[in-house]
Scaffold this motif. Structure first.
Motif, PDB file in Angstrom:
ATOM      1  N   ILE A 103       6.279  11.784  -1.499  1.00  0.00           N
ATOM      2  CA  ILE A 103       5.723  11.227  -0.268  1.00  0.00           C
ATOM      3  C   ILE A 103       5.815   9.706  -0.282  1.00  0.00           C
ATOM      4  N   ILE A 104       5.495   9.085  -1.425  1.00  0.00           N
ATOM      5  CA  ILE A 104       5.516   7.621  -1.478  1.00  0.00           C
ATOM      6  C   ILE A 104       6.920   7.098  -1.237  1.00  0.00           C
ATOM      7  N   SER A 105       7.898   7.640  -1.967  1.00  0.00           N
ATOM      8  CA  SER A 105       9.262   7.128  -1.825  1.00  0.00           C
ATOM      9  C   SER A 105       9.835   7.426  -0.453  1.00  0.00           C
ATOM     10  N   ARG A 106       9.604   8.670   0.070  1.00  0.00           N
ATOM     11  CA  ARG A 106      10.193   9.015   1.362  1.00  0.00           C
ATOM     12  C   ARG A 106       9.465   8.322   2.509  1.00  0.00           C
ATOM     13  N   VAL A 107       8.157   8.136   2.365  1.00  0.00           N
ATOM     14  CA  VAL A 107       7.437   7.409   3.410  1.00  0.00           C
ATOM     15  C   VAL A 107       7.944   5.971   3.502  1.00  0.00           C
ATOM     16  N   LEU A 108       8.145   5.354   2.348  1.00  0.00           N
ATOM     17  CA  LEU A 108       8.675   3.997   2.362  1.00  0.00           C
ATOM     18  C   LEU A 108      10.089   3.954   2.921  1.00  0.00           C
ATOM     19  N   SER A 109      10.885   4.927   2.533  1.00  0.00           N
ATOM     20  CA  SER A 109      12.261   4.976   3.031  1.00  0.00           C
ATOM     21  C   SER A 109      12.299   5.184   4.539  1.00  0.00           C
ATOM     22  N   LYS A 113       3.200  -2.371  16.908  1.00  0.00           N
ATOM     23  CA  LYS A 113       3.540  -2.006  18.282  1.00  0.00           C
ATOM     24  C   LYS A 113       5.050  -1.958  18.477  1.00  0.00           C
ATOM     25  N   ARG A 114       5.739  -2.841  17.788  1.00  0.00           N
ATOM     26  CA  ARG A 114       7.197  -2.800  17.863  1.00  0.00           C
ATOM     27  C   ARG A 114       7.783  -1.746  16.943  1.00  0.00           C
ATOM     28  N   VAL A 115       7.094  -1.498  15.823  1.00  0.00           N
ATOM     29  CA  VAL A 115       7.558  -0.523  14.844  1.00  0.00           C
ATOM     30  C   VAL A 115       6.476   0.543  14.733  1.00  0.00           C
ATOM     31  N   PRO A 116       6.576   1.622  15.498  1.00  0.00           N
ATOM     32  CA  PRO A 116       5.463   2.587  15.582  1.00  0.00           C
ATOM     33  C   PRO A 116       5.071   3.204  14.243  1.00  0.00           C
ATOM     34  N   LYS A 117       6.033   3.447  13.379  1.00  0.00           N
ATOM     35  CA  LYS A 117       5.719   4.172  12.153  1.00  0.00           C
ATOM     36  C   LYS A 117       5.129   3.305  11.051  1.00  0.00           C
ATOM     37  N   ILE A 118       5.143   1.979  11.208  1.00  0.00           N
ATOM     38  CA  ILE A 118       4.706   1.140  10.093  1.00  0.00           C
ATOM     39  C   ILE A 118       3.206   1.264   9.850  1.00  0.00           C
ATOM     40  N   ALA A 119       2.440   1.458  10.934  1.00  0.00           N
ATOM     41  CA  ALA A 119       0.999   1.653  10.747  1.00  0.00           C
ATOM     42  C   ALA A 119       0.725   2.960  10.014  1.00  0.00           C
ATOM     43  N   SER A 120       1.524   3.988  10.323  1.00  0.00           N
ATOM     44  CA  SER A 120       1.367   5.254   9.626  1.00  0.00           C
ATOM     45  C   SER A 120       1.726   5.122   8.155  1.00  0.00           C
ATOM     46  N   VAL A 121       2.770   4.373   7.877  1.00  0.00           N
ATOM     47  CA  VAL A 121       3.148   4.138   6.479  1.00  0.00           C
ATOM     48  C   VAL A 121       2.011   3.461   5.728  1.00  0.00           C
ATOM     49  N   VAL A 122       1.408   2.449   6.362  1.00  0.00           N
ATOM     50  CA  VAL A 122       0.294   1.740   5.733  1.00  0.00           C
ATOM     51  C   VAL A 122      -0.884   2.690   5.499  1.00  0.00           C
ATOM     52  N   GLY A 123      -1.171   3.517   6.486  1.00  0.00           N
ATOM     53  CA  GLY A 123      -2.288   4.444   6.339  1.00  0.00           C
ATOM     54  C   GLY A 123      -2.070   5.453   5.236  1.00  0.00           C
ATOM     55  N   ILE A 124      -0.849   6.022   5.174  1.00  0.00           N
ATOM     56  CA  ILE A 124      -0.554   7.031   4.142  1.00  0.00           C
ATOM     57  C   ILE A 124      -0.643   6.415   2.753  1.00  0.00           C
TER      58      ILE A 124
END
Length: 962
Positions: A218-224, A249-260
């Motif tokens: 999860i860590i490696s693939r989430v970062l990727s 807001k420009r990069v929707p998934k980055i907040a999810s990456v931070v949360g995970i």
């Protein structure tokens, strides 16, 4: 190809006819039983969909959409059961509507079978469906009464994993991810990120559970996946440091990456750190892959959005930034535009300000890297000038940004606590001493950066930090240049931190008394405080009244500082004397405190003379003069302490006298020169051989020595040479005169010797007289002023000999007697000393068988000094007081006759203070001898001796005419 594979799989499993399949399709669409005509139940409707899912692959989309309702119905019943039963622990594990347990189990079986048979085709579809359905259900029921808040992750996880429907969905997704983990897990991870973006924070429990099951993947693939999405949305290089959170807001998934990653950091921080560092180092390769160029901005953006990630990786990242890595970074970003480079540097500065753990290490890295190049730098450890300039720029921007954070605060006063924390400063709070040590290194630009940062830290943290920093600087500064840094820091903080100076001094005094400072540092602190009191720096560097304000604040601690005068370490005691000599003494000091200060200062003064430390003796002298000016009681206390200590037998050798055990003493003391052996009875009785035998008890074991160490060593005292003794004598007498006359602290003008001695305060002279009498004759009171008949001397032989021996042993006593004579009528109070000296001298000259007085040099000098002193004190008329001028030209018996005339005069005209009258014009007392009657009868012997020796004394006859 995936659809063809799924259709082939379905055709292999087909076990019903086309007609039956058509009826099931109609029933599924209409929701009505084709046989009986009534409406299908949820359970029957779901099984109809399962049948179609098994046998009709094109219907999978509609069937899966319908099955969402089945799980929704189950979860709804589960929540209702919770409301009725009172919570998670009240039977929540068996909730749900009747019959849906079997259906959900069948759905799991069908989907698991599909994923197991063809994971490449089914895993992406089923994983996206299951993860999205969990997100929808979590979000839909988040506001129900029995559902915990999203922040209570553990309770939320316990709630949903107790629901069988949610557990089934989780197991389905885990199977999909497990089947794809070795080949291509990106599709499953993408679905996880997308759902996290839509349904966070209610979906966080899913992320936490899955991440705990597959941490590394999860860590490696989430970062990727996050990096891929970062590049797709065009945020690979341009990052606004002022608004770092706008990137989500420009990069929707980055907040999810931070949360995970945030959820996983509690248990898997090491794995996260390794993956982040791996991504960083891999991005510095020579590849032209756009993702590699975007890796560093992506990591910076993650750190800006998550302080936890920043603290996790910052320490080891700084350790890895060796010169080769710095060169790679420089080449990596050499092609950036100016705006992009400015934004990147600004984001780095923002991250440093938000760094907590490791802040001091980051600071040291920046300072060390930005330092100008040195010719002695080890090859391979030097960095390029461009890298050095970049670090220099970062430091300047960091200081500017920290200054804005400190001073641009919404609070009404700088003294108030700031509402907005700065993690960088919060971490440096515990490294104040290290910052002070670095500041005092005075290495070109380095100490300027550290000094500026130290000032901002003190303003941010308030009075406690400011006093700590100033205390460390005052303790560690070893030169005027280093001490100037402390003064500059105080000048910058005085307006921002009220009450800084008194608080700093309280802290310094507390540290001195706590014994936490080494003796060398304690001495340096005291010396630096004294230097600041006398500071004369430029006004642009130092506030003009800093010395006066410091002296005024230190005066409140005079009593505490005085306790360091008798300190065992010489430098501490001398530094305390130096400081107290420059500080005004408070008027609130009581008699006991003044006496204690005087006693300690006198002891330190004599000790400095003994050690040959002239500067320390001068400091103690200035302190004693200050004490004597405090009050009449203080003057008496200082003079009495000086006289008692200096007249003590142990101090005689300091002024050229005889001291027991001294190396210069080659025989018995002068007082016992006539004895056969020179040993006193007391010394004989103290010998071990004449002591009482205690039969081998412990009292006898250590009397003569220590077993294994031998006999006790003989105590020897090394006395100063003649010149040093004369200098010590001058120092002490000068101090007594300046205290007694109220003379300025500066050294006297040599021209004063032509103008006569300075006027002596009679009270000061009386204090010296009383101290002399108490020290030499403790059994005599000041009421014995009247002069007895000559025969009375036979009753005081022992006392008179004791007085004579003390004067012979200590050369200081006659000058002190002369000082008393200058403060008329104070010499009257030394009547017992004058009688004792005169009686013993008369006895000596009467018994002398020498033809010349010069054969007894000390007695001759003592006789001259005694008569001269009595004349100076106006106890004798001028004619009698001039007799000492011819003593060296007479025989011993003639001197005896002249001294006998003096005795007769004193017997008839006793030394009483009432005989003196104050002259306001001259400002001193005088005695009118005309009131005593005719003195010619006391001159008969003198005139007879002059007539007898007219041949060589005739030219002096004019000196002895009335």
């Amino acid at each position: 190809m995936a659809a063809a594979a799924m259709e082939a799989t379905a055709s292999q499993r087909a076990g019903i006819s086309s007609q039956e399949l058509l009826q099931e399709m109609k029933a599924f669409i209409s929701g009505i039983d084709p046989v009986h005509g009534h409406k299908l139940t949820v359970k029957d409707h779901a099984r109809c969909g399962i049948l179609l899912l098994r046998n009709l692959p094109p219907a999978r989309g509609a069937v899966l959409e319908h099955l969402r309702g089945v799980f929704d119905e189950y979860v709804s019943g589960y929540i209702m059961d919770l409301n009725h039963e009172g919570g998670i622990g009240m039977g929540g594990g068996v909730g749900g509507r009747s019959g849906l347990d079997d259906v959900t189990q069948e759905i799991q079986g069908v989907l698991s079978e599909f994923v197991h048979s063809n994971p490449r085709a089914w895993a992406p579809l089923v994983s996206a469906w299951s993860i999205d359905l969990m997100g929808q259900l979590s979000n839909k029921y988040s506001g129900r009464h029995q559902v915990p808040h999203a922040s209570s992750l553990n309770e939320l996880l316990q709630l949903w994993m107790s629901c069988k429907a949610m557990r089934v969905l989780m197991e389905i997704y885990v199977q999909c991810l497990s089947s794809m983990i070795s080949s291509c897990p990106d599709a499953c991870v993408d679905a996880l990120l997308d759902t996290s973006v839509q349904h966070s924070p209610h979906f966080d429990w899913v992320v936490a559970h899955i991440g705990s099951s597959f941490p590394n993947t999860i860590i490696s693939r989430v970062l990727s996946c996050g990096l891929k999405d970062f590049c797709m949305h065009g945020a690979s290089s341009v990052v606004d440091p002022l608004f770092p959170t706008l990137a989500d807001k420009r990069v929707p998934k980055i907040a999810s990456v931070v949360g995970i990653l945030g959820h996983l950091a509690t248990r898997h921080s090491d794995s996260i750190k390794q993956e982040l560092l791996l991504m960083f180092h891999e991005s510095l390769g020579a590849s032209r892959d756009p993702q590699q160029h975007a890796t560093v901005p992506f990591l910076l953006q993650l750190a800006a959005m998550s302080p936890m990630l920043l603290s996790t990786v910052s320490g080891e990242l700084i350790e890895s930034l060796k010169p080769p890595v710095l060169d790679q970074l420089h080449q990596h970003f050499a092609g950036l535009s100016r705006d992009d480079a400015d934004n990147l540097v600004g984001l780095v500065v923002h991250l440093i300000c938000q760094t907590g753990p490791g802040a001091y290490r980051i600071l040291q890295f920046l300072v060390n890297t930005a330092m100008p190049a040195s010719v002695i730098t080890t090859p391979g450890l030097a960095v390029r000038d461009s890298v050095r300039e970049a670090c220099h720029r970062i430091i300047q921007l960091l200081l500017l940004n920290l200054q804005k954070l400190v001073y641009n605060r919404p609070s009404a006063s700088l003294a108030e606590l700031q509402p907005r924390a700065v993690p960088f400063f919060d971490e440096l709070k515990g490294r104040v001493k290290d910052l002070c040590v670095e500041t005092l290194r005075l290495q070109r630009k380095r100490h300027l950066w550290q000094h500026q940062l130290l000032g901002l830290l003190c303003v941010y943290c308030g009075q406690s930090c400011a006093t700590e920093a100033l205390c460390h600087l005052l303790t560690l500064a070893a030169s005027p240049e280093e001490l100037a840094l402390a003064v500059q820091l105080y000048g910058g903080l005085a307006a921002s931190v009220p009450g800084l100076l008194p608080a700093t001094l309280r802290r310094c005094v507390a540290r001195l008394h706590s014994s936490s400072l080494p003796e060398e540092q304690a001495a340096r602190l005291l010396a630096n405080l004294a230097a600041l009191v006398q500071w004369e720096g430029p006004e642009e560097e130092v506030p003009a009244p800093v010395g006066a304000r410091l002296a005024q604040a230190l005066s409140c601690h005079a009593r505490d500082l005085g306790q360091f005068l008798p300190h065992g370490h010489p430098r501490v005691a001398e530094a305390a004397a130096l400081l107290l000599s420059t500080v005004p003494l408070p008027r609130a000091l009581g008699p006991a405190q003044l006496a204690g200060l005087a006693r300690s200062a006198v002891g330190q003064f004599l000790l400095a003379l003994r050690r040959g430390r002239g500067a320390a003796a001068s400091d103690c002298a200035r302190l004693l003069i200050r004490l004597s000016c405090a009050s009449p009681a203080a003057l008496r206390s200082v003079l009495q302490q000086l006289v008692r200590s200096a007249a003590h037998p142990g101090s005689a050798g300091l002024f050229g006298g005889w001291a027991p055990g001294s190396e210069r003493a080659q025989g018995p003391p002068p007082s016992t020169a006539g004895c056969a052996s020179g040993d006193s009875l007391l010394d004989t009785n103290r010998k071990f051989g004449t002591a009482v035998n205690f039969g081998g008890s412990v009292w006898a074991v250590f009397h003569a020595g220590v077993i294994g160490w031998g006999l006790k060593p003989a105590s020897t005292v090394t006395l100063p040479g003649p010149q040093e003794a004369m200098h010590n004598l001058y120092q002490l007498l000068s101090l007594v005169v300046r205290c007694g006359s109220g003379y300025p602290l500066a050294e006297p003008d040599p021209g004063l010797s032509r103008q006569g001695p300075p006027p002596i305060n009679p009270e000061a002279a009386k204090a010296v007289a009383v101290a002399l009498v108490e020290g030499l004759c403790p059994d005599v009171t000041n009421s014995e002023l009247a002069w007895p008949p000559e025969d009375h001397a036979r009753n005081t032989v022992e006392r008179d000999l004791q007085i004579r021996n003390r004067f012979e042993e200590n050369p200081l006593l006659f000058p002190l007697l002369q000082f008393v004579a200058l403060g008329r009528p104070a010499l009257c109070y030394c009547s017992v000393l004058l009688r004792g000296l005169l009686a013993t001298l008369m006895a000596h000259w009467e018994a002398s068988r020498h033809s010349l007085t010069t054969s007894s040099p000390w007695q001759l000098q003592a006789s001259c000094s005694l008569v001269s002193c009595m004349g100076e004190g106006q106890l004798l008329p001028p004619v009698l007081s001039n007799m000492h001028e011819i003593f060296h030209l007479l025989t011993p018996f003639e001197v005896h006759l002249l001294l006998l005339s003096v005795w007769d005069y004193m017997k008839d005209n006793g030394p009483l203070p009432q005989k003196f009258t104050f002259d306001p014009e001259q400002g001193q007392f005088y005695r009118d001898f005309s009131r005593d009657g005719d003195i010619s009868k006391y001159l008969n012997v003198l005139h007879s001796i002059l007539h007898k020796n007219i041949g060589h004394l005739g030219h002096l006859c004019g000196r002895f005419q009335v």
